[in-house]
Design a protein around this motif. Structure first.
Motif, mmCIF file in Angstrom:
data_model
loop_
_atom_site.group_PDB
_atom_site.id
_atom_site.type_symbol
_atom_site.label_atom_id
_atom_site.label_comp_id
_atom_site.label_asym_id
_atom_site.label_seq_id
_atom_site.Cartn_x
_atom_site.Cartn_y
_atom_site.Cartn_z
ATOM 1 N N ASP A 117 38.726 42.141 31.242
ATOM 2 C CA ASP A 117 39.144 42.579 29.902
ATOM 3 C C ASP A 117 40.322 43.545 30.011
ATOM 4 O OD1 ASP A 117 37.132 41.079 28.694
ATOM 5 O OD2 ASP A 117 35.715 42.749 28.692
ATOM 6 N N ARG A 118 40.241 44.444 30.985
ATOM 7 C CA ARG A 118 41.329 45.407 31.188
ATOM 8 C C ARG A 118 42.609 44.687 31.622
ATOM 9 N NH1 ARG A 118 41.722 50.279 35.559
ATOM 10 N NH2 ARG A 118 43.760 51.012 34.896
ATOM 11 N N LEU A 119 42.483 43.714 32.535
ATOM 12 C CA LEU A 119 43.660 42.966 32.978
ATOM 13 C C LEU A 119 44.278 42.188 31.826
ATOM 14 C CD1 LEU A 119 42.445 41.633 36.446
ATOM 15 C CD2 LEU A 119 44.265 43.297 36.034
ATOM 16 N N GLU A 120 43.437 41.592 30.982
ATOM 17 C CA GLU A 120 43.961 40.842 29.836
ATOM 18 C C GLU A 120 44.688 41.762 28.865
ATOM 19 O OE1 GLU A 120 40.647 38.606 28.325
ATOM 20 O OE2 GLU A 120 40.599 37.333 30.113
ATOM 21 N N ALA A 121 44.167 42.972 28.672
ATOM 22 C CA ALA A 121 44.835 43.944 27.810
ATOM 23 C C ALA A 121 46.185 44.365 28.389
ATOM 24 C CB ALA A 121 43.941 45.167 27.606
ATOM 25 N N MET A 122 46.295 44.304 29.720
ATOM 26 C CA MET A 122 47.541 44.673 30.389
ATOM 27 C C MET A 122 48.524 43.504 30.461
ATOM 28 S SD MET A 122 46.030 47.032 33.469
ATOM 29 C CE MET A 122 47.621 47.593 34.083
ATOM 30 N N GLY A 123 48.074 42.281 30.097
ATOM 31 C CA GLY A 123 48.989 41.149 30.027
ATOM 32 C C GLY A 123 48.867 40.111 31.122
ATOM 33 N N ILE A 124 47.759 40.076 31.859
ATOM 34 C CA ILE A 124 47.600 39.037 32.888
ATOM 35 C C ILE A 124 47.578 37.666 32.217
ATOM 36 C CG2 ILE A 124 45.072 39.004 32.932
ATOM 37 C CD1 ILE A 124 45.328 38.749 36.038
ATOM 38 N N ALA A 125 48.127 36.668 32.893
ATOM 39 C CA ALA A 125 48.186 35.316 32.350
ATOM 40 C C ALA A 125 47.527 34.333 33.319
ATOM 41 C CB ALA A 125 49.639 34.916 32.122
ATOM 42 N N ASP A 126 47.075 33.196 32.788
ATOM 43 C CA ASP A 126 46.518 32.151 33.642
ATOM 44 C C ASP A 126 47.530 31.785 34.714
ATOM 45 O OD1 ASP A 126 44.171 32.039 32.237
ATOM 46 O OD2 ASP A 126 44.619 30.169 31.198
ATOM 47 N N THR A 139 51.771 38.989 40.438
ATOM 48 C CA THR A 139 50.680 39.447 41.296
ATOM 49 C C THR A 139 50.138 40.771 40.777
ATOM 50 O OG1 THR A 139 51.646 38.361 43.228
ATOM 51 C CG2 THR A 139 50.020 40.086 43.647
ATOM 52 N N TRP A 140 48.815 40.870 40.723
ATOM 53 C CA TRP A 140 48.121 42.073 40.270
ATOM 54 C C TRP A 140 47.343 42.618 41.451
ATOM 55 C CZ3 TRP A 140 48.514 43.631 35.083
ATOM 56 C CH2 TRP A 140 49.211 42.751 34.262
#
Length: 85
Positions: free
Chosen positions: A61-70, A24-25
């Protein structure tokens, strides 16, 4: 004519606070809080506009850089959705 207040535009994604708990983010921030209050989530076009503003702001983009996954859950002021790239 009836006055219609302008919808808050997307702000700087670096101005948002992002906390990560398992899958969870949790995302908070002043401009995002105002945006949430302006969006009618029962309306399909309004939800698409909300998604567009989040993408334009660079939040994803920021979340993806932090490692969020599908499949991870994104929680923005108790409005939750499943992240899909």
């Amino acid at each position: 004519p009836e006055y219609v207040a302008p919808v808050v535009e997307a702000g700087d994604p670096n101005a948002l606070e992002i906390e990560h708990y398992g899958n969870t983010w949790l995302i908070t921030g002043t401009w995002l809080e105002r945006l949430i209050l302006d969006i009618n989530f029962d309306d399909y076009e309004a939800r698409n506009y909300f998604d567009l503003l989040l993408r334009r702001s660079g939040l994803f983009d920021r979340l993806e850089a932090m490692g969020i996954a599908d499949g991870d859950t994104v929680d923005i002021y108790d409005m939750q959705f499943e992240y899909q790239r």
